[in-house]
Design an enzyme around this catalytic site. Sequence first.
Site, PDB file in Angstrom:
ATOM      1  N   PHE A   1       0.823  -1.197   0.000  1.00 47.68           N
ATOM      2  CA  PHE A   1       0.000   0.000   0.000  1.00 47.68           C
ATOM      3  C   PHE A   1       0.865   1.259   0.000  1.00 47.68           C
ATOM      4  CE2 PHE A   1      -2.816   3.262   1.647  1.00 47.68           C
ATOM      5  CZ  PHE A   1      -3.928   3.057   0.847  1.00 47.68           C
TER       6      PHE A   1
ATOM      7  N   LEU B   1       1.890   1.764  -3.485  1.00 48.75           N
ATOM      8  CA  LEU B   1       0.748   2.220  -4.267  1.00 48.75           C
ATOM      9  C   LEU B   1       0.483   3.701  -4.008  1.00 48.75           C
ATOM     10  CD1 LEU B   1      -1.693   1.802  -6.115  1.00 48.75           C
ATOM     11  CD2 LEU B   1      -2.981   1.128  -4.082  1.00 48.75           C
ATOM     12  N   HIS B   2       0.529   4.112  -2.759  1.00 48.51           N
ATOM     13  CA  HIS B   2       0.286   5.516  -2.425  1.00 48.51           C
ATOM     14  C   HIS B   2       1.268   6.424  -3.168  1.00 48.51           C
ATOM     15  CE1 HIS B   2      -0.298   9.230  -0.288  1.00 48.51           C
ATOM     16  NE2 HIS B   2       0.884   9.142   0.307  1.00 48.51           N
ATOM     17  N   ARG B   3       2.552   6.074  -3.157  1.00 49.29           N
ATOM     18  CA  ARG B   3       3.543   6.894  -3.864  1.00 49.29           C
ATOM     19  C   ARG B   3       3.262   6.912  -5.365  1.00 49.29           C
ATOM     20  NH1 ARG B   3       6.700   4.553   0.183  1.00 49.29           N
ATOM     21  NH2 ARG B   3       7.529   2.921  -1.166  1.00 49.29           N
TER      22      ARG B   3
ATOM     23  N   ALA C   1      -4.990  10.299  -2.989  1.00 51.65           N
ATOM     24  CA  ALA C   1      -3.739   9.617  -3.311  1.00 51.65           C
ATOM     25  C   ALA C   1      -3.630   8.286  -2.577  1.00 51.65           C
ATOM     26  CB  ALA C   1      -2.553  10.511  -2.981  1.00 51.65           C
TER      27      ALA C   1
END
Length: 187
Positions: A25, A28-30, A175
């Site tokens: 995760f 994924l966030h970045r 985001a």
Amino acid sequence: MDAYIDLQLLPDPEFPAPMLRNALFAKLHRALVSHGQGRIGISFPQVGKKAGDLGDCLRLHGQASDLETLMASGWLQGMRDHLTTFAIRPVPEGTQHRVVRRVQAQSSPERLRRRLMRRKGLAADEARAAIPDSAAERLNLPWLDIGSQSTRQTFRLFIEHLPPQATPSPGTFSAYGLSNQASIPWF
């Protein structure tokens, strides 16, 4: 949203599933900060199978072109040995929809007291009387442990899957791939 892709964590004897899920995760966030543009949502299709657990599958939702761009960005580097990445697939016909959102708890009475002292000019003992330790809100929701890039602190990102609904709700995603208004297909 016409497409989705499933990312399934594989069992690993060295790393517990929650640690791998948190790492996935975070990556994924970045990637969503760079490539998401508010058009990619997430869900956890196995949520609730075990109490308080998000499951081992992370599903990305969006237009096929947006998902292709995201997956081509190389954001999964270092995680590929720990998961199975399925092909981008079309959303099945006649699916329901669901809002997947972040829920923030008022969990720190000390922080709330400091805020009250600043705003109202109260002394520490007055603030403690107004906001006792028992005022901490406890959430009974699954969460991810996230490390903040800016503060270097770890925090819990609580995730709630709202009840399924018949029609989609428009909107954009954060985001984190979450939204208070926009729904994702649920199947």
